[in-house]
Design an enzyme around this catalytic site. Structure first.
Site, PDB file in Angstrom:
ATOM      1  N   SER A  66       6.416 -14.938-103.332  1.00 37.79           N
ATOM      2  CA  SER A  66       7.509 -14.266-102.634  1.00 37.79           C
ATOM      3  C   SER A  66       8.782 -14.400-103.459  1.00 37.79           C
ATOM      4  O   SER A  66       8.919 -15.303-104.271  1.00 37.79           O
ATOM      5  CB  SER A  66       7.740 -14.921-101.266  1.00 37.79           C
ATOM      6  OG  SER A  66       8.341 -16.197-101.411  1.00 37.79           O
ATOM      7  N   ASP A  67       9.704 -13.488-103.221  1.00 42.19           N
ATOM      8  CA  ASP A  67      11.053 -13.713-103.718  1.00 42.19           C
ATOM      9  C   ASP A  67      11.600 -14.871-102.891  1.00 42.19           C
ATOM     10  O   ASP A  67      11.050 -15.223-101.843  1.00 42.19           O
ATOM     11  CB  ASP A  67      11.906 -12.449-103.561  1.00 42.19           C
ATOM     12  CG  ASP A  67      13.070 -12.406-104.533  1.00 42.19           C
ATOM     13  OD1 ASP A  67      13.497 -13.485-105.004  1.00 42.19           O
ATOM     14  OD2 ASP A  67      13.572 -11.311-104.815  1.00 42.19           O
ATOM     15  N   TRP A  68      12.675 -15.477-103.350  1.00 40.67           N
ATOM     16  CA  TRP A  68      13.179 -16.687-102.707  1.00 40.67           C
ATOM     17  C   TRP A  68      13.601 -16.389-101.272  1.00 40.67           C
ATOM     18  O   TRP A  68      14.464 -15.559-101.034  1.00 40.67           O
ATOM     19  CB  TRP A  68      14.333 -17.267-103.517  1.00 40.67           C
ATOM     20  CG  TRP A  68      13.895 -18.297-104.505  1.00 40.67           C
ATOM     21  CD1 TRP A  68      14.418 -19.552-104.622  1.00 40.67           C
ATOM     22  CD2 TRP A  68      12.864 -18.208-105.493  1.00 40.67           C
ATOM     23  NE1 TRP A  68      13.754 -20.240-105.621  1.00 40.67           N
ATOM     24  CE2 TRP A  68      12.791 -19.435-106.178  1.00 40.67           C
ATOM     25  CE3 TRP A  68      11.956 -17.215-105.862  1.00 40.67           C
ATOM     26  CZ2 TRP A  68      11.888 -19.699-107.192  1.00 40.67           C
ATOM     27  CZ3 TRP A  68      11.046 -17.468-106.879  1.00 40.67           C
ATOM     28  CH2 TRP A  68      11.023 -18.697-107.526  1.00 40.67           C
ATOM     29  N   SER A  69      12.943 -17.042-100.321  1.00 39.94           N
ATOM     30  CA  SER A  69      13.202 -16.938 -98.881  1.00 39.94           C
ATOM     31  C   SER A  69      12.897 -15.555 -98.316  1.00 39.94           C
ATOM     32  O   SER A  69      13.479 -15.148 -97.314  1.00 39.94           O
ATOM     33  CB  SER A  69      14.648 -17.344 -98.552  1.00 39.94           C
ATOM     34  OG  SER A  69      14.900 -18.651 -99.017  1.00 39.94           O
TER      35      SER A  69
END
Length: 193
Positions: A66-69
């Site tokens: 995933s992209d961060w968060s």
């Protein structure tokens, strides 16, 4: 949250073409899921994007993170093809454990994602080497790409704004403006010319 509604033909002919080329020509070790929704599903939990298209159609074999968060529903991301939530570990990992214990998520799915993480670590360790980087060549390519991708809009007399003209800037960026995205987009260039 943006929901990009894209018909199948446009998705395949325009948006997926760069991914297809990248997979065929470079065999990347990792790919990153986005924050937004595509056709109503969060990109990081879309079985259509992650499994049906990326893995089955395009033949991608590496790790998907995933992209961060960017993860919204942890168990759904695991169920639908995301290998690694970043940054990790997350408190929501207990949600996945509970789903396995309840029989809502097959343990073999978790094992598959864990295997991909371990395979990436193994690849990185086996391929550890010093890499020489030609910063001048990279800089020249970046300048060329920027020049070739610039778009000049027609000015119908709106710009420049007059001293009495006013515009409204609304939202967080009105107080804390930035010209880049977040996280890894905050890069310090090697050259400034």
């Amino acid at each position: 949250m943006i929901n990009s509604v894209i018909d199948d033909r446009t998705l395949h002919e325009i948006y997926l073409t760069p991914f297809d080329i990248a997979i065929r020509e470079s065999d990347p070790w990792t790919m990153m899921g986005a924050y937004n929704k595509v056709n109503g599903s969060h990109a990081c939990e879309s079985k259509i994007l992650l499994e049906d298209i990326l893995r089955d159609e395009l033949g991608y074999k590496g790790l998907i993170m995933s992209d961060w968060s960017a993860v919204v529903h942890k168990t759904e991301t695991v169920r639908n093809g995301l290998d690694l939530e970043m940054p990790g570990p997350q408190a929501r990992d207990a949600e996945v454990i509970q789903a396995v214990q309840n029989g809502d998520l097959d343990e073999s799915v978790v094992d598959l994602h864990a295997r991909r993480v371990l395979e990436l670590i193994d690849k990185a360790v086996r391929n550890k080497r010093q890499v020489e980087i030609d910063w001048d060549a990279h800089h020249a390519l970046a300048v060329k790409l920027a020049e070739e991708s610039a778009v000049l809009l027609k000015n119908d007399g709106i710009l420049p704004l007059g001293e009495k003209d006013r515009i409204g800037i609304i939202g967080t960026f009105a107080k804390e403006p930035r010209f880049q995205g977040g996280g890894s987009s905050h890069m310090n260039p090697q050259k400034l010319d």
